[in-house]
Structures are given as C-alpha cells and as structure tokens.
Design an enzyme around this catalytic site. Sequence first.
Site: not given
Ligand code: PGA
Length: 248
Positions: A7-9, A92, A94, A168, A174, A210, A232
């Site tokens: 997931n490159w966001k 997601h 976010e 998640e 993150g 993470s 990340g």
């Molecule tokens: P992260 O993000 O690996 O940076 O914790 C995971 C995600 O949001 O899918």
Amino acid sequence: MKVLAANWKMHKTRAEAWGFFETVGSSIKDSAVRKIVAASPTLLETCQRIAPSCGIEVFSQNCAFETSGAFTGEVSPSQLKELGIKGTLIGHSERRSLFGETAESAVRRSLCALQSGLDVIFCCGETLEERKQGNTRTVLASQLQGLKKVDASLIDPTKATRFIIAYEPVWAIGTGVNATNKEIEETLKWIGEILAELSLPKLPMLYGGSVKPSNFNEIAAVAGVSGALVGGASLEPASFGQLHSALL
Ligand code: PGA
C-alpha cells in the site's frame, strides 16, 4: 496462495514508481506469491505499463460505489478496469478515520468493485481503545457485517481469490508497534468465525500494521496468515524483495 500487497498510500511520483519496478525487475515474476501494488490514481497508468513485467498486479487504493455518475472526486471500477487495473483496497483505516468512510459505504464499494470485475482487499481493524476495552471482536463484526450482501458465487475462492481480508489493527499502522503473534492468530480466528456466520466462504487473510523485513518471517508463520498488506516497508524495492522472500 500467499499474498504480498504493497500500500503505497500518497507516495511516489510517476518517475519514482517506474524506477521501483525497473529495480525490482523480472526475478520474482514467476514466484508462487501473488504480488500487488496499490498506488495513487495518478500512478496507475504508469504502473500498469511496467508492473506486469515484474509479475506484480496493480490495484487502486479505493473505488466508487457506482460505475458512473455525479460523484465528484471519485474513481469508478469501470474506469479502473479500462486501465487494466486488477483490483482495489477498500475500507482502509485512513479512509475510515480521515475521510469519513463508513462500514456501510465500504460494503457498497466492495459490492460495486466485485460486480465490475475488480478484486477486493477489504481492510478492517480495531483502535487501541477498542482492543483495551475487549471490544475487538464486536468491532470487527460490525465492520464485516454488511458483507453478507456479497454474492458468494462472485468470490468463490475455489475458482480464484477475488476477495481478500486485511486485518490491520489501527494502533499498529505506521506506528512501529505490531500486534503480537498471539493477538494476530486469535483475531484472524474471530474473523474466520464472523465470515462463516455471514455464510461467506473461507477467505485468505492478510495481516497489516508495521510489517517490516525484520518481523515478517515470524508474522508470516502465524496460523491463518496468508500474507501482508504493507505500507512504509513496501516503498523500497530492496525491502519489498525481502518481504517477498519471507513468503517463499
Ligand atoms: P504500515 O501501513 O505498514 O506503514 O504500518 C500498513 C497499511 O496502512 O496498510
């Protein structure tokens, strides 16, 4: 089948995305791992031109709950299909916490995506407060509840894996803090029970939050884990490659 989903966001320019795939190259192309990169809308066409040469599928990070119409700012599943995009993330955390995505709209988006021929990675997870209060199972049940509307024949995992669950925990995304192996195993078991209560078939389940090359060997070995959704640590080709190796 094992799955590594990046997931490159809201990261990378088109040139950076192209460079990522150039560096990854074709060495992992034919591995038994399903490899996915979910990228921003502006990157999708570029990614789609080069990712297949690495054996990587390109996903969107969201899609609309209708195929066309007056929905300013949204991208429809049919527009994504036109680019050759294979699937999309939905729900997601976010999207839920920063952009008002509800459990109901996440389900609607999933239904529209599946009916339009896109595969779905459906994200769910509890906040730290919800876990501390012992409400994790209830919260997951409410996020997954609406999926009972999904036509199971659309997602028949014996034919192809069109629907994947990503667990998640919000507090692990993150933050550098990942859930313990015991927490992951127990929670995936709950999700499996909830899906069965909704008469859905057994679906592949990913862990996200993470995940890094340094902890992924252990997480990948947890019962019920089919792979990971990684933010990340998926941005650099070297760590993407290390994560991939952990699933071989
Ligand atoms: P992260 O993000 O690996 O940076 O914790 C995971 C995600 O949001 O899918």
